[in-house]
Design a protein around this motif. Structure first.
Motif, PDB file in Angstrom:
ATOM      1  N   PRO A   8       1.833 -15.192   2.778  1.00  0.00           N
ATOM      2  CA  PRO A   8       1.067 -14.151   2.099  1.00  0.00           C
ATOM      3  C   PRO A   8       1.807 -13.465   0.963  1.00  0.00           C
ATOM      4  N   HIS A   9       3.131 -13.379   1.039  1.00  0.00           N
ATOM      5  CA  HIS A   9       3.841 -12.639   0.001  1.00  0.00           C
ATOM      6  C   HIS A   9       3.824 -13.411  -1.306  1.00  0.00           C
ATOM      7  N   GLY A  10       3.224 -12.792  -2.316  1.00  0.00           N
ATOM      8  CA  GLY A  10       3.114 -13.412  -3.618  1.00  0.00           C
ATOM      9  C   GLY A  10       1.780 -14.060  -3.888  1.00  0.00           C
ATOM     10  N   ARG A  11       0.872 -14.092  -2.901  1.00  0.00           N
ATOM     11  CA  ARG A  11      -0.390 -14.815  -3.083  1.00  0.00           C
ATOM     12  C   ARG A  11      -1.288 -14.130  -4.107  1.00  0.00           C
ATOM     13  N   TRP A  12      -1.174 -12.802  -4.253  1.00  0.00           N
ATOM     14  CA  TRP A  12      -2.004 -12.099  -5.215  1.00  0.00           C
ATOM     15  C   TRP A  12      -1.243 -11.719  -6.478  1.00  0.00           C
ATOM     16  N   TYR A  13      -0.067 -11.137  -6.292  1.00  0.00           N
ATOM     17  CA  TYR A  13       0.609 -10.494  -7.405  1.00  0.00           C
ATOM     18  C   TYR A  13       1.864 -11.214  -7.891  1.00  0.00           C
ATOM     19  N   GLY A  14       2.450 -12.084  -7.077  1.00  0.00           N
ATOM     20  CA  GLY A  14       3.702 -12.705  -7.461  1.00  0.00           C
ATOM     21  C   GLY A  14       4.768 -11.668  -7.740  1.00  0.00           C
ATOM     22  N   ASP A  15       4.817 -10.641  -6.892  1.00  0.00           N
ATOM     23  CA  ASP A  15       5.662  -9.466  -7.118  1.00  0.00           C
ATOM     24  C   ASP A  15       6.476  -9.206  -5.860  1.00  0.00           C
ATOM     25  N   ALA A  16       7.799  -9.021  -6.018  1.00  0.00           N
ATOM     26  CA  ALA A  16       8.669  -8.805  -4.861  1.00  0.00           C
ATOM     27  C   ALA A  16       8.561  -7.410  -4.270  1.00  0.00           C
ATOM     28  N   CYS A  17       7.882  -6.484  -4.941  1.00  0.00           N
ATOM     29  CA  CYS A  17       7.766  -5.097  -4.479  1.00  0.00           C
ATOM     30  C   CYS A  17       7.121  -5.031  -3.096  1.00  0.00           C
ATOM     31  N   GLY A  18       7.668  -4.189  -2.231  1.00  0.00           N
ATOM     32  CA  GLY A  18       7.097  -4.029  -0.899  1.00  0.00           C
ATOM     33  C   GLY A  18       5.676  -3.501  -0.939  1.00  0.00           C
ATOM     34  N   THR A  19       5.366  -2.651  -1.936  1.00  0.00           N
ATOM     35  CA  THR A  19       3.999  -2.146  -2.059  1.00  0.00           C
ATOM     36  C   THR A  19       3.030  -3.288  -2.329  1.00  0.00           C
ATOM     37  N   ALA A  20       3.429  -4.202  -3.217  1.00  0.00           N
ATOM     38  CA  ALA A  20       2.585  -5.364  -3.509  1.00  0.00           C
ATOM     39  C   ALA A  20       2.390  -6.209  -2.256  1.00  0.00           C
ATOM     40  N   PHE A  21       3.462  -6.408  -1.506  1.00  0.00           N
ATOM     41  CA  PHE A  21       3.360  -7.194  -0.276  1.00  0.00           C
ATOM     42  C   PHE A  21       2.470  -6.494   0.739  1.00  0.00           C
ATOM     43  N   GLY A  22       2.589  -5.164   0.835  1.00  0.00           N
ATOM     44  CA  GLY A  22       1.737  -4.418   1.750  1.00  0.00           C
ATOM     45  C   GLY A  22       0.262  -4.582   1.420  1.00  0.00           C
ATOM     46  N   LEU A  23      -0.059  -4.593   0.131  1.00  0.00           N
ATOM     47  CA  LEU A  23      -1.447  -4.804  -0.271  1.00  0.00           C
ATOM     48  C   LEU A  23      -1.898  -6.221   0.045  1.00  0.00           C
ATOM     49  N   GLU A  24      -0.995  -7.176  -0.068  1.00  0.00           N
ATOM     50  CA  GLU A  24      -1.333  -8.553   0.288  1.00  0.00           C
ATOM     51  C   GLU A  24      -1.601  -8.693   1.787  1.00  0.00           C
ATOM     52  N   LEU A  25      -0.958  -7.873   2.591  1.00  0.00           N
ATOM     53  CA  LEU A  25      -1.154  -7.917   4.038  1.00  0.00           C
ATOM     54  C   LEU A  25      -2.396  -7.158   4.476  1.00  0.00           C
ATOM     55  N   LEU A  26      -2.642  -5.992   3.869  1.00  0.00           N
ATOM     56  CA  LEU A  26      -3.689  -5.097   4.360  1.00  0.00           C
ATOM     57  C   LEU A  26      -4.734  -4.740   3.321  1.00  0.00           C
ATOM     58  N   VAL A  59     -16.813 -12.363   8.373  1.00  0.00           N
ATOM     59  CA  VAL A  59     -15.707 -11.660   7.710  1.00  0.00           C
ATOM     60  C   VAL A  59     -14.761 -11.065   8.742  1.00  0.00           C
ATOM     61  N   LEU A  60     -15.301 -10.505   9.819  1.00  0.00           N
ATOM     62  CA  LEU A  60     -14.443  -9.940  10.850  1.00  0.00           C
ATOM     63  C   LEU A  60     -13.557 -11.022  11.456  1.00  0.00           C
ATOM     64  N   THR A  61     -14.133 -12.180  11.717  1.00  0.00           N
ATOM     65  CA  THR A  61     -13.339 -13.296  12.253  1.00  0.00           C
ATOM     66  C   THR A  61     -12.232 -13.685  11.289  1.00  0.00           C
ATOM     67  N   GLU A  62     -12.558 -13.755   9.997  1.00  0.00           N
ATOM     68  CA  GLU A  62     -11.559 -14.123   8.993  1.00  0.00           C
ATOM     69  C   GLU A  62     -10.452 -13.077   8.898  1.00  0.00           C
ATOM     70  N   ARG A  63     -10.835 -11.812   8.905  1.00  0.00           N
ATOM     71  CA  ARG A  63      -9.824 -10.762   8.754  1.00  0.00           C
ATOM     72  C   ARG A  63      -8.923 -10.695   9.989  1.00  0.00           C
ATOM     73  N   LEU A  64      -9.505 -10.832  11.158  1.00  0.00           N
ATOM     74  CA  LEU A  64      -8.684 -10.830  12.371  1.00  0.00           C
ATOM     75  C   LEU A  64      -7.717 -12.009  12.362  1.00  0.00           C
ATOM     76  N   GLY A  65      -8.191 -13.157  11.912  1.00  0.00           N
ATOM     77  CA  GLY A  65      -7.316 -14.321  11.830  1.00  0.00           C
ATOM     78  C   GLY A  65      -6.177 -14.107  10.856  1.00  0.00           C
ATOM     79  N   GLY A  66      -6.477 -13.508   9.701  1.00  0.00           N
ATOM     80  CA  GLY A  66      -5.439 -13.242   8.723  1.00  0.00           C
ATOM     81  C   GLY A  66      -4.428 -12.224   9.216  1.00  0.00           C
ATOM     82  N   LEU A  67      -4.908 -11.172   9.868  1.00  0.00           N
ATOM     83  CA  LEU A  67      -4.005 -10.144  10.396  1.00  0.00           C
ATOM     84  C   LEU A  67      -3.145 -10.697  11.528  1.00  0.00           C
ATOM     85  N   GLU A  68      -3.713 -11.597  12.319  1.00  0.00           N
ATOM     86  CA  GLU A  68      -2.933 -12.222  13.380  1.00  0.00           C
ATOM     87  C   GLU A  68      -1.855 -13.125  12.780  1.00  0.00           C
ATOM     88  N   ALA A  69      -2.222 -13.900  11.761  1.00  0.00           N
ATOM     89  CA  ALA A  69      -1.251 -14.787  11.121  1.00  0.00           C
ATOM     90  C   ALA A  69      -0.121 -14.008  10.464  1.00  0.00           C
TER      91      ALA A  69
END
Length: 224
Positions: A8-26, A59-69
């Motif tokens: 997940p890290h870098g999938r949206w922003y390609g940015d090492a910032c923890g804030t960017a990674f947090g947005l990619e996660l949540l 969507v709920l199934t997809e989001r739960l799967g992503g959060l679990e991964a």
């Protein structure tokens, strides 16, 4: 190597910032609200859908799967006599609570905030933890239960902190019973009387008034 292969890290922003990674996660739609609903313990898929009425099963199934991964959510099975799949937060997932609280505190100060919109029981209880005036609470201690439709919670105020758990404690100092979370929000944040709202308050009226007074929405920011 592709972005998806890296995780997940870098999938949206390609940015090492923890804030960017947090947005990619949540940051995907519904993800943070799913975490909010799990903040007081594991829930069934149907429970989550009931308290996030705008989300589809897909969507709920997809989001739960992503959060679990991502290591935020973990699946388990409820014990007998009614076995059911449960979704809960990992230890790391629970550490997202301050993020949700700060976003809520910040956004509630906006003049665009509409407190009359629908509110889930878990969201209301998390708002109490967020809006608690620690200074005003001082050394006040109280065990307070909340019955919100079919949801049950117990808040234990002591030492300026107020952990909340699901379920009803025996012999609480105060008990609030309401048909919905928005009704309780009108009592705690709207200054309305419980009898007008149809809220049952069981316990010392003076203690109830003092307890309700510990919670206030932030003032809107001054206009420049």
């Amino acid at each position: 190597m592709s972005v998806s292969a890296k995780g997940p890290h870098g999938r949206w922003y390609g940015d090492a910032c923890g804030t960017a990674f947090g947005l990619e996660l949540l940051g995907e739609r519904w993800s943070l609200l799913i975490v909010r609903e799990l903040m007081f313990g594991p829930r069934r898929f149907t429970d989550l859908r009931a308290h996030l009425p705008g989300i589809s099963a897909k969507v709920l199934t997809e989001r739960l799967g992503g959060l679990e991964a991502s290591g935020v959510v973990i699946r388990s099975t409820a014990p007998e006599p009614t076995p059911a799949r449960l979704y809960g937060l990992t230890e790391w997932g629970y550490r997202a609570e301050p993020i949700i609280q700060e976003i809520g505190r910040w956004a509630a100060a906006s003049p665009l905030h509409d407190p009359t919109l629908p509110l889930s029981p878990a969201s209301f209880m998390l708002s109490l933890r967020t809006m608690l005036d620690v200074g005003a609470a001082g050394d006040m201690e109280a065990v307070v239960t909340f019955a919100i439709d079919t949801a049950r919670f117990t808040a234990r105020l002591a030492g300026g902190a107020m952990p909340v758990s699901r379920g009803t404690a025996a012999s609480p100092d105060l008990a609030f019973e309401a048909a919905s979370a928005p009704v309780l929000a009108g009592l705690f944040y709207g200054g309305k009387r419980p009898e007008i709202l149809g809220v049952d308050v069981i316990g010392d009226p003076n203690l109830a008034e003092s307890f309700i007074g510990l919670f206030n929405l932030p003032n809107p920011p001054a206009q420049r």
